[in-house]
Write an enzyme that holds these catalytic residues in place. Structure first.
Site, mmCIF file in Angstrom:
data_model
loop_
_atom_site.group_PDB
_atom_site.id
_atom_site.type_symbol
_atom_site.label_atom_id
_atom_site.label_comp_id
_atom_site.label_asym_id
_atom_site.label_seq_id
_atom_site.Cartn_x
_atom_site.Cartn_y
_atom_site.Cartn_z
ATOM 1 N N CYS A 140 61.910 114.520 -24.852
ATOM 2 C CA CYS A 140 63.221 115.120 -25.074
ATOM 3 C C CYS A 140 63.523 115.049 -26.557
ATOM 4 O O CYS A 140 63.399 113.986 -27.164
ATOM 5 C CB CYS A 140 64.281 114.370 -24.266
ATOM 6 N N HIS B 141 61.591 111.175 -11.935
ATOM 7 C CA HIS B 141 61.136 111.904 -13.140
ATOM 8 C C HIS B 141 60.846 110.847 -14.208
ATOM 9 O O HIS B 141 61.733 110.437 -14.950
ATOM 10 C CB HIS B 141 62.274 112.846 -13.549
ATOM 11 N N ASN C 204 55.917 113.132 -20.112
ATOM 12 C CA ASN C 204 56.075 112.815 -18.691
ATOM 13 C C ASN C 204 54.770 112.251 -18.152
ATOM 14 O O ASN C 204 53.710 112.448 -18.738
ATOM 15 C CB ASN C 204 56.380 114.094 -17.907
ATOM 16 N N HIS D 204 58.982 109.368 -17.528
ATOM 17 C CA HIS D 204 58.202 109.502 -18.758
ATOM 18 C C HIS D 204 57.372 108.221 -18.870
ATOM 19 O O HIS D 204 57.736 107.182 -18.304
ATOM 20 C CB HIS D 204 59.142 109.713 -19.956
ATOM 21 N N ARG E 271 58.614 123.541 -19.149
ATOM 22 C CA ARG E 271 59.935 123.245 -19.739
ATOM 23 C C ARG E 271 59.879 121.905 -20.495
ATOM 24 O O ARG E 271 59.749 121.894 -21.713
ATOM 25 C CB ARG E 271 60.994 123.230 -18.618
ATOM 26 N N ASP E 272 59.913 120.795 -19.789
ATOM 27 C CA ASP E 272 59.906 119.477 -20.454
ATOM 28 C C ASP E 272 58.648 119.353 -21.322
ATOM 29 O O ASP E 272 58.690 118.841 -22.444
ATOM 30 C CB ASP E 272 59.929 118.377 -19.382
HETATM 31 P P1 HMG Z 1 77.761 123.174 -27.712
HETATM 32 O O1 HMG Z 1 77.579 123.048 -29.155
HETATM 33 O O2 HMG Z 1 78.637 122.194 -27.036
HETATM 34 O O3 HMG Z 1 78.265 124.631 -27.269
HETATM 35 O O4 HMG Z 1 76.304 123.182 -27.075
HETATM 36 P P2 HMG Z 1 79.532 125.436 -27.665
HETATM 37 O O5 HMG Z 1 80.062 125.958 -26.356
HETATM 38 O O6 HMG Z 1 80.443 124.667 -28.569
HETATM 39 O O7 HMG Z 1 78.891 126.666 -28.495
HETATM 40 C C1 HMG Z 1 78.276 126.475 -29.745
HETATM 41 C C2 HMG Z 1 77.166 127.490 -29.899
HETATM 42 O O8 HMG Z 1 76.216 127.307 -28.833
HETATM 43 C C3 HMG Z 1 77.608 128.931 -29.823
HETATM 44 O O9 HMG Z 1 76.704 129.696 -30.616
HETATM 45 C C4 HMG Z 1 77.333 129.307 -28.384
HETATM 46 O O10 HMG Z 1 77.118 130.696 -28.209
HETATM 47 C C5 HMG Z 1 76.026 128.562 -28.174
HETATM 48 P P3 HMG Z 1 76.906 129.978 -32.178
HETATM 49 O O11 HMG Z 1 78.239 130.683 -32.242
HETATM 50 O O12 HMG Z 1 76.940 128.653 -32.867
HETATM 51 O O13 HMG Z 1 75.719 130.817 -32.549
HETATM 52 N N1 HMG Z 1 75.732 128.277 -26.784
HETATM 53 C C6 HMG Z 1 74.598 128.668 -26.173
HETATM 54 N N2 HMG Z 1 73.516 129.372 -26.608
HETATM 55 C C7 HMG Z 1 72.538 129.604 -25.719
HETATM 56 N N3 HMG Z 1 72.560 129.159 -24.447
HETATM 57 C C8 HMG Z 1 73.613 128.460 -23.977
HETATM 58 C C9 HMG Z 1 74.684 128.198 -24.872
HETATM 59 N N4 HMG Z 1 75.848 127.529 -24.735
HETATM 60 C C10 HMG Z 1 76.475 127.598 -25.904
HETATM 61 N N5 HMG Z 1 73.613 128.033 -22.735
HETATM 62 C C11 HMG Z 1 74.578 123.147 -25.427
HETATM 63 C C12 HMG Z 1 76.084 122.981 -25.731
HETATM 64 C C13 HMG Z 1 74.301 122.396 -24.168
HETATM 65 C C14 HMG Z 1 74.290 124.635 -25.227
HETATM 66 C C15 HMG Z 1 73.725 122.612 -26.601
HETATM 67 O O14 HMG Z 1 74.150 121.318 -26.920
HETATM 68 C C16 HMG Z 1 72.251 122.617 -26.310
HETATM 69 O O15 HMG Z 1 71.617 123.656 -26.253
HETATM 70 N N6 HMG Z 1 71.644 121.414 -26.134
HETATM 71 C C17 HMG Z 1 70.210 121.247 -25.894
HETATM 72 C C18 HMG Z 1 70.051 120.422 -24.654
HETATM 73 C C19 HMG Z 1 68.582 120.342 -24.248
HETATM 74 O O16 HMG Z 1 67.956 121.345 -23.989
HETATM 75 N N7 HMG Z 1 68.059 119.105 -24.145
HETATM 76 C C20 HMG Z 1 66.711 118.871 -23.666
HETATM 77 C C21 HMG Z 1 66.622 119.028 -22.190
HETATM 78 S S1 HMG Z 1 67.308 117.632 -21.269
HETATM 79 C C22 HMG Z 1 65.914 116.617 -20.994
HETATM 80 O O17 HMG Z 1 64.872 116.847 -21.532
HETATM 81 C C23 HMG Z 1 66.019 115.495 -20.000
HETATM 82 C C24 HMG Z 1 65.333 115.799 -18.664
HETATM 83 O O18 HMG Z 1 63.963 116.139 -18.830
HETATM 84 C C25 HMG Z 1 65.415 114.593 -17.728
HETATM 85 C C26 HMG Z 1 64.963 113.284 -18.379
HETATM 86 O O19 HMG Z 1 63.797 113.209 -18.818
HETATM 87 O O20 HMG Z 1 65.790 112.391 -18.414
HETATM 88 C C27 HMG Z 1 66.033 116.990 -17.969
HETATM 89 MG MG MG Z 2 62.275 114.695 -19.029
#
Ligand code: HMG
Ligand code: MG
Length: 314
Positions: free
Chosen positions: A245, A212, A254, A214, A20-21
């Site tokens: 990210c 966690h 990481n 990085h 994933r990450d």
């Molecule tokens: P949004 O824009 O607020 O959602 O996104 P919305 O409810 O307004 O909907 C807009 C569109 O998103 C619509 O589609 C929905 O169907 C779709 P459209 O009509 O435009 O085609 N939608 C979705 N599609 C698929 N799966 C869903 C979903 N929800 C809504 N679940 C959302 C909100 C969170 C989905 C969006 O902002 C997003 O996908 N963000 C990406 C976040 C991400 O993956 N970030 C990286 C991971 S976090 C990380 O790496 C940190 C971590 O490792 C820890 C650390 O290191 O600190 C965990």
């Molecule tokens: Mg991370």
């Protein structure tokens, strides 16, 4: 046996976040079959907790598209907890339909990062997660929580530890069984790590916390050692040091699982992972991604054939 002077735990649990990450920030987008093979290879190393994908918007993170197919592909592989990131109810419904038994919600301790990452502020994210965690727990799923930017934010700089504490306890109150403390941009150092963990441990048992890190500033292993000494027994890591990210530009991968395992071997702490197989799995995925391995242990063991250090028990 661990050195008593270090006051270390006898065993730890590793959470492998490579599929994933590790993959979410790569320019190459792998198909679901290749992602399943990668995940299975990691399981064959002895890893029991593996993050397999994310049910997020495929336009925002194309590398995690088809996570439903990945999860379905891994359904027969028992003995491993395959977890997936879920940001909202839409993601939960899709994850459950694909057979998820464990999910992770992901909040942040920075308003600006939260807006960039999931398009809402911290308070709203907690309300969204209520709509995820409660039904997930009712369905019998295990729910983990992340808090990003616990040591610093790519947009706001320093982060108030009180905000970290507040978000952690809110996620636990929602029903998360464990909170993973994300140093998203790898800026933390050991004293800051120790202080943050000690502060949290006055409110949350050690078993409900994970780290966690990085490795942007090369502090990840030192931070993990500080966390172990504070009583933490769950460590997130990513094979070959993959990771990052898309909403934290400039942050590195990481901490490499190989490097964590080598350090744990040297400390005499049990982890259940075969280091040689892990090195191979990391090299294989880097070949597929056409990128270098970031694990120092993997790189060093090209020169020294036996990568296993002596236990530090005598
Ligand atoms: P949004 O824009 O607020 O959602 O996104 P919305 O409810 O307004 O909907 C807009 C569109 O998103 C619509 O589609 C929905 O169907 C779709 P459209 O009509 O435009 O085609 N939608 C979705 N599609 C698929 N799966 C869903 C979903 N929800 C809504 N679940 C959302 C909100 C969170 C989905 C969006 O902002 C997003 O996908 N963000 C990406 C976040 C991400 O993956 N970030 C990286 C991971 S976090 C990380 O790496 C940190 C971590 O490792 C820890 C650390 O290191 O600190 C965990
Ligand atoms: Mg991370």
């Amino acid at each position: 046996m661990a050195l008593p002077a270090f006051n270390l735990p006898p065993a730890v649990s590793l959470v492998e976040v490579g599929p994933r990450d590790g993959l979410q920030n790569e320019s190459a987008v792998l198909d679901s079959q290749t992602r399943c093979q990668f995940a299975r290879k990691l399981a064959a190393c002895g890893l029991k907790r593996i993050e397999a994908g994310a049910f997020v918007h495929p336009r925002r993170v194309p590398q995690m598209a088809d996570s439903d197919q990945v999860l379905r592909g891994l359904a027969q592989d028992t003995g491993v907890s395959w977890s997936v990131l879920v940001p909202n109810r839409q993601g939960l419904d899709a994850a459950i339909a694909a057979g998820a038994r464990e999910i992770a919600v992901f909040a942040a301790a920075s308003e600006t990062f939260s807006q960039h990452n999931i398009h809402c502020g911290i308070a709203e994210s907690i309300e969204r997660f209520r709509d995820v965690v409660e039904p997930a727990v009712a369905e019998g799923l295990e729910v983990r929580g992340y808090v990003s930017c616990v040591m610093g934010c790519p947009y706001e700089g320093p982060v108030d530890p009180q905000t970290v504490t507040r978000v952690c306890t809110q996620l636990i109150d929602l029903g998360c069984y464990q909170i993973s403390l994300g140093d998203t941009i790898g800026v933390g150092a050991p004293l800051q790590t120790r202080k943050l963990i000690d502060r949290l441990l006055s409110l949350v048992p050690a078993g409900q916390l994970a780290v966690h890190f990085h490795d942007t500033y090369g502090q990840a292993l030192a931070n993990i050692l500080a966390a172990l000494q504070a009583g933490i027994t769950t460590i997130d890591s990513s094979v070959a040091g993959l990771g990052g990210c898309p909403y934290a530009r400039g942050a590195s991968g990481n901490v490499a699982t190989e490097d964590v395992v080598y350090m744990l071997n040297g400390l005499g702490i049990e982890h259940g992972v075969d280091l040689e197989k892990l090195i191979e799995a990391g090299r294989d995925i880097c070949k597929i991604l056409d990128r270098p391995v970031m694990s120092k242990v993997s790189l060093a063991s090209i020169r020294t054939p036996d990568p296993n250090p002596q236990s530090g028990s005598d």
